[in-house]
Design a protein around this motif. Structure first.
Motif, PDB file in Angstrom:
ATOM      1  N   UNK A   1      15.928 -12.489 -49.909  1.00 33.52           N
ATOM      2  CA  UNK A   1      14.737 -12.743 -50.602  1.00 33.52           C
ATOM      3  C   UNK A   1      14.578 -12.021 -51.864  1.00 33.52           C
ATOM      4  N   UNK A   2      14.624 -10.853 -51.942  1.00 32.36           N
ATOM      5  CA  UNK A   2      14.543 -10.080 -52.993  1.00 32.36           C
ATOM      6  C   UNK A   2      15.687 -10.530 -54.002  1.00 32.36           C
ATOM      7  N   UNK A   3      16.844 -10.679 -53.916  1.00 32.04           N
ATOM      8  CA  UNK A   3      17.873 -11.135 -54.649  1.00 32.04           C
ATOM      9  C   UNK A   3      17.606 -12.378 -55.156  1.00 32.04           C
ATOM     10  N   UNK A   4      17.153 -13.366 -54.481  1.00 38.22           N
ATOM     11  CA  UNK A   4      16.562 -14.709 -54.929  1.00 38.22           C
ATOM     12  C   UNK A   4      15.821 -14.434 -55.963  1.00 38.22           C
ATOM     13  N   UNK A   5      14.640 -13.613 -55.936  1.00 36.31           N
ATOM     14  CA  UNK A   5      13.580 -13.512 -56.862  1.00 36.31           C
ATOM     15  C   UNK A   5      13.977 -12.948 -58.128  1.00 36.31           C
ATOM     16  N   UNK A   6      14.931 -11.987 -58.055  1.00 31.40           N
ATOM     17  CA  UNK A   6      15.713 -11.488 -59.302  1.00 31.40           C
ATOM     18  C   UNK A   6      16.577 -12.587 -60.075  1.00 31.40           C
ATOM     19  N   UNK A   7      17.259 -13.368 -59.058  1.00 30.76           N
ATOM     20  CA  UNK A   7      18.248 -14.177 -59.693  1.00 30.76           C
ATOM     21  C   UNK A   7      17.531 -15.667 -60.453  1.00 30.76           C
ATOM     22  N   UNK A   8      16.276 -15.866 -59.800  1.00 30.30           N
ATOM     23  CA  UNK A   8      15.593 -17.160 -60.347  1.00 30.30           C
ATOM     24  C   UNK A   8      15.164 -16.773 -61.736  1.00 30.30           C
ATOM     25  N   UNK A   9      14.896 -15.361 -61.984  1.00 28.55           N
ATOM     26  CA  UNK A   9      14.305 -14.545 -63.359  1.00 28.55           C
ATOM     27  C   UNK A   9      15.258 -13.710 -63.957  1.00 28.55           C
ATOM     28  N   UNK A  10      16.427 -14.053 -64.345  1.00 22.42           N
ATOM     29  CA  UNK A  10      17.505 -13.222 -64.970  1.00 22.42           C
ATOM     30  C   UNK A  10      17.000 -12.808 -66.267  1.00 22.42           C
ATOM     31  N   UNK A  11      17.059 -11.438 -66.691  1.00 21.03           N
ATOM     32  CA  UNK A  11      16.705 -11.004 -67.799  1.00 21.03           C
ATOM     33  C   UNK A  11      15.051 -10.683 -68.084  1.00 21.03           C
ATOM     34  N   UNK A  12      14.376 -11.218 -67.170  1.00 18.27           N
ATOM     35  CA  UNK A  12      12.789 -10.819 -66.990  1.00 18.27           C
ATOM     36  C   UNK A  12      12.474  -9.492 -66.441  1.00 18.27           C
ATOM     37  N   UNK A  13      11.620  -8.642 -66.908  1.00 21.17           N
ATOM     38  CA  UNK A  13      10.957  -7.791 -66.226  1.00 21.17           C
ATOM     39  C   UNK A  13       9.758  -8.178 -65.344  1.00 21.17           C
TER      40      UNK A  13
END
Length: 222
Positions: free
Chosen positions: A158-170
């Motif tokens: 779930x955490x990886x998905x949250x990051x990968x749907x928002x690449x480059x964003x803080x």
């Protein structure tokens, strides 16, 4: 920008969902009674409805029936504390397109919203997210790095998905907590830091940048 109607009387939950949807590019509107929600849903201004069953003035099933009496096409996702199989069946047979029980993770709700708003042909493509040589398949719950499958727990996924749907964003710790762990979380918890460390160990530390005082940024290593 898709307009979404949230029919929910508990302000803490409706505010949480509305803020998350707005941050994800949607335009949410909140109705805190069944009567108001049914009226707004029948205007045709909304592309999706999120409906609670435990409303103060009338049962959510009657609101659903009212919506479906004049509006067959708008997707309705029931979001409720009622988790019994009888309620689930009644909701789906009554015309709801999906049924989620509380407590819930926002990231899962967001995925279901996107699923209902996209043409069916685009669904399979949307399930697979790629950032560089890292691939995540939300349908099969598999993660691959350079073609090698990586075993992730449900929370890590779930955490990886949250990051990968928002690449480059803080993404702040609060954003990640709400998206992955749900609305009922302790904002002082260090669980995000712990799970980012897990992902760094499994995927490589170079994917994750700590932005001091703000959160984390995920992007393909240069």
């Amino acid at each position: 920008m898709s307009q979404i109607l949230i029919i929910e009387d508990e302000e803490r939950i409706s505010s949480f969902v509305a803020k998350g949807l707005k941050a994800s590019g949607f335009q949410p509107t909140v109705a805190d009674t069944g009567k108001e929600g049914a009226y707004l849903a029948q205007t045709g201004d909304f592309e999706l409805v999120i409906l609670d069953l435990g409303l103060p003035d009338e049962d959510g099933f009657s609101v659903l029936a009212s919506i479906r009496s004049t509006n067959q096409g708008t997707p309705v996702i029931i979001l409720t504390a009622r988790s019994g199989i009888d309620d689930t069946v009644a909701g789906l047979e009554g015309g709801a397109d999906d049924y989620m029980s509380k407590p819930f993770r926002f990231e899962e709700l967001l995925a279901r919203v996107r699923l209902r708003l996209r043409p069916q042909a685009a669904v399979a493509e949307d399930q697979v997210i790629r950032v560089g040589e890292l691939e995540l398949d939300s349908g099969s719950r598999r993660t691959r790095l350079r073609g090698r499958e990586i075993d992730l727990s449900a929370r890590e996924f779930g955490l990886a998905e949250a990051f990968m749907r928002n690449p480059g964003q803080v993404l702040s710790r609060e954003q990640l907590l709400s998206r992955v762990w749900g609305y009922d979380f302790d904002p002082g918890s260090n669980v995000v830091d712990v799970y980012v460390r897990y992902l760094r160990n499994k995927l490589g530390a170079e994917w994750f940048t700590t932005v001091r005082g703000m959160g984390y940024r995920f992007e393909e290593p240069s």
